[in-house]
Motif scaffolding. Structure first.
Motif, PDB file in Angstrom:
ATOM      1  N   MET A   1       0.673  10.663  -8.178  1.00 34.77           N
ATOM      2  CA  MET A   1      -0.185  10.145  -7.122  1.00 34.77           C
ATOM      3  C   MET A   1      -0.398   8.643  -7.296  1.00 34.77           C
ATOM      4  SD  MET A   1      -0.894  12.584  -5.016  1.00 34.77           S
ATOM      5  CE  MET A   1      -2.325  11.994  -4.200  1.00 34.77           C
ATOM      6  N   ASP A   2      -0.577   8.235  -8.591  1.00 30.03           N
ATOM      7  CA  ASP A   2      -0.809   6.814  -8.835  1.00 30.03           C
ATOM      8  C   ASP A   2       0.398   5.996  -8.463  1.00 30.03           C
ATOM      9  OD1 ASP A   2      -3.282   7.495  -9.723  1.00 30.03           O
ATOM     10  OD2 ASP A   2      -2.678   7.575 -11.863  1.00 30.03           O
ATOM     11  N   SER A   3       1.584   6.510  -8.731  1.00 30.35           N
ATOM     12  CA  SER A   3       2.804   5.755  -8.366  1.00 30.35           C
ATOM     13  C   SER A   3       2.937   5.619  -6.871  1.00 30.35           C
ATOM     14  CB  SER A   3       4.046   6.460  -8.957  1.00 30.35           C
ATOM     15  OG  SER A   3       4.149   7.771  -8.400  1.00 30.35           O
ATOM     16  N   GLY A   4       2.529   6.631  -6.112  1.00 26.27           N
ATOM     17  CA  GLY A   4       2.610   6.534  -4.627  1.00 26.27           C
ATOM     18  C   GLY A   4       1.644   5.510  -4.093  1.00 26.27           C
ATOM     19  N   GLY A   5       0.440   5.459  -4.671  1.00 26.18           N
ATOM     20  CA  GLY A   5      -0.523   4.458  -4.186  1.00 26.18           C
ATOM     21  C   GLY A   5      -0.083   3.054  -4.510  1.00 26.18           C
ATOM     22  N   GLU A   6       0.521   2.843  -5.657  1.00 25.00           N
ATOM     23  CA  GLU A   6       1.019   1.513  -6.003  1.00 25.00           C
ATOM     24  C   GLU A   6       2.129   1.083  -5.053  1.00 25.00           C
ATOM     25  OE1 GLU A   6       2.127   1.738 -10.023  1.00 25.00           O
ATOM     26  OE2 GLU A   6       0.056   1.863 -10.805  1.00 25.00           O
ATOM     27  N   ASN A   8       2.462   1.910  -1.919  1.00 27.13           N
ATOM     28  CA  ASN A   8       1.875   1.550  -0.620  1.00 27.13           C
ATOM     29  C   ASN A   8       1.209   0.166  -0.680  1.00 27.13           C
ATOM     30  OD1 ASN A   8       2.688   3.964   0.500  1.00 27.13           O
ATOM     31  ND2 ASN A   8       0.816   5.047  -0.032  1.00 27.13           N
ATOM     32  N   GLU A   9       0.512  -0.086  -1.804  1.00 26.33           N
ATOM     33  CA  GLU A   9      -0.121  -1.399  -1.923  1.00 26.33           C
ATOM     34  C   GLU A   9       0.914  -2.514  -1.988  1.00 26.33           C
ATOM     35  OE1 GLU A   9      -2.609  -1.263  -5.261  1.00 26.33           O
ATOM     36  OE2 GLU A   9      -4.119   0.096  -4.356  1.00 26.33           O
ATOM     37  N   SER A  10       2.002  -2.306  -2.712  1.00 29.71           N
ATOM     38  CA  SER A  10       3.051  -3.334  -2.784  1.00 29.71           C
ATOM     39  C   SER A  10       3.710  -3.565  -1.430  1.00 29.71           C
ATOM     40  CB  SER A  10       4.102  -2.950  -3.824  1.00 29.71           C
ATOM     41  OG  SER A  10       4.713  -1.724  -3.444  1.00 29.71           O
ATOM     42  N   GLN A  14       3.650  -7.027   0.764  1.00 28.77           N
ATOM     43  CA  GLN A  14       4.894  -7.631   1.239  1.00 28.77           C
ATOM     44  C   GLN A  14       4.825  -7.974   2.725  1.00 28.77           C
ATOM     45  OE1 GLN A  14       7.402  -8.502  -0.707  1.00 28.77           O
ATOM     46  NE2 GLN A  14       8.555  -9.345   1.030  1.00 28.77           N
ATOM     47  N   ILE A  15       4.174  -7.087   3.476  1.00 34.29           N
ATOM     48  CA  ILE A  15       4.035  -7.331   4.932  1.00 34.29           C
ATOM     49  C   ILE A  15       3.167  -8.555   5.179  1.00 34.29           C
ATOM     50  CG2 ILE A  15       3.055  -6.375   7.056  1.00 34.29           C
ATOM     51  CD1 ILE A  15       3.947  -3.606   6.072  1.00 34.29           C
ATOM     52  N   GLU A  16       2.069  -8.676   4.388  1.00 35.67           N
ATOM     53  CA  GLU A  16       1.196  -9.830   4.546  1.00 35.67           C
ATOM     54  C   GLU A  16       1.924 -11.118   4.200  1.00 35.67           C
ATOM     55  OE1 GLU A  16      -1.692 -10.170   5.870  1.00 35.67           O
ATOM     56  OE2 GLU A  16      -1.962  -8.023   6.291  1.00 35.67           O
TER      57      GLU A  16
END
Length: 292
Positions: A1-6, A8-10, A14-16
């Motif tokens: 779960m932690d790897s999936g959240g990381e 999404n944040e990355s 990148q979009i920003e």
């Protein structure tokens, strides 16, 4: 779960970063483009007047045309209600004053006196003895006693004639018509224009009495004879004038003829006087000569 959240944040970071890079690129492109001056909101009317030409040049392709000054045009009401010749105020006032004077003169002349109650002194009609005598204009102007019924029944006697009709039909002169004691006349307003002189009307009975008297033509036959004589005199003058013009035309035609010019150059006339004519001794040509 932690790897999936990381993950999404990355991706969001990148979009920003991509959006920030795109905004920087747009600012850079906008700064590199040349600045174009926009429209000013303050306008100077004097500069606009100076830049406007005084008159449009004439286009030669249109040909000849007339330029109208619209400031001088006026409404003619379709051409029916406008006077032909506009008069100045001074002349108009003078004409109005003259017309009022003529109208006052006509009113003074048309004033009818009171009727007499005495039957012995009351005027009666000269034909039917009726007391209903017309005062204006027969009794007042012409001193003729006639009633309305007789005036209508006898137009060949009591009709009114204009000055032109009297001159043309009875061959009377202006001096005779101007004599009020010889031929009384009625003044009426001129029907053609109010500023013209008053119209003169004469009674047919009085005109015929004078024209057929021994002082003038003697009778109706004498008037007809005078009219025929004047008509013949006019015809004779017209014929003589035509013959003179024809003779001048013949002389000018003969003189300008080329063949005649050659004949005159080859031949010399030897004129012999013969009364009012001169005759050439060799060729026999006749020429009319007028002695002054």
């Amino acid at each position: 779960m932690d790897s999936g959240g990381e993950v999404n944040e990355s991706a969001a970071e990148q979009i920003e970063r991509n959006r920030a890079q795109a905004r920087q690129n747009l600012r850079r492109l906008a700064s590199e483009q040349p600045q174009v001056a926009g429209p000013t909101t303050v306008r100077d009317a004097r500069s606009a007047v100076k830049d406007t030409p005084s008159a449009l040049p004439k286009d030669k392709r249109l040909g000849d045309y007339i330029e109208f000054d619209l400031t001088r045009l006026r409404n003619s009401k379709g051409g029916f209600l406008v006077e032909e010749n506009e008069e100045d105020p001074v002349t108009a006032m003078e004409n109005l004053r003259k017309e009022r004077e003529r109208e006052k003169q006509r009113l003074r002349d048309q004033m009818e006196p009171g009727m007499s109650l005495d039957p012995t002194t009351r005027p009666v009609c000269e034909k039917c003895s009726s007391p209903d005598v017309l005062y204006d204009p027969f009794l007042r102007v012409f001193n003729v006693r006639v009633c309305r019924a007789c005036e209508r029944a006898c137009p060949e006697t009591y009709s009114l004639l204009t000055k032109t009709e009297v001159k043309e039909d009875y061959l009377l002169t202006d001096a005779e018509l101007a004599d009020g004691e010889l031929l009384p006349h009625l003044l009426k307003k001129n029907p053609h224009k109010s500023t013209y002189s008053n119209m003169m009307l004469f009674l047919r009975k009085q005109v015929e009495e004078y024209a057929f008297s021994a002082t003038k033509w003697g009778s109706a036959d004498g008037l007809d004879a005078e009219y025929a004589r004047r008509h013949a005199e006019k015809s004779r003058k017209r014929v003589r004038k035509f013959q003179q013009g024809l003779a001048k035309l013949r002389k000018r035609t003969i003189r300008d003829n080329i063949w005649q010019q050659r004949q005159d150059a080859e031949h010399t006339h030897q004129w012999i006087p013969s009364g009012t004519m001169h005759v050439c001794q060799s060729c026999g040509q006749r020429v009319e000569v007028e002695e002054f």
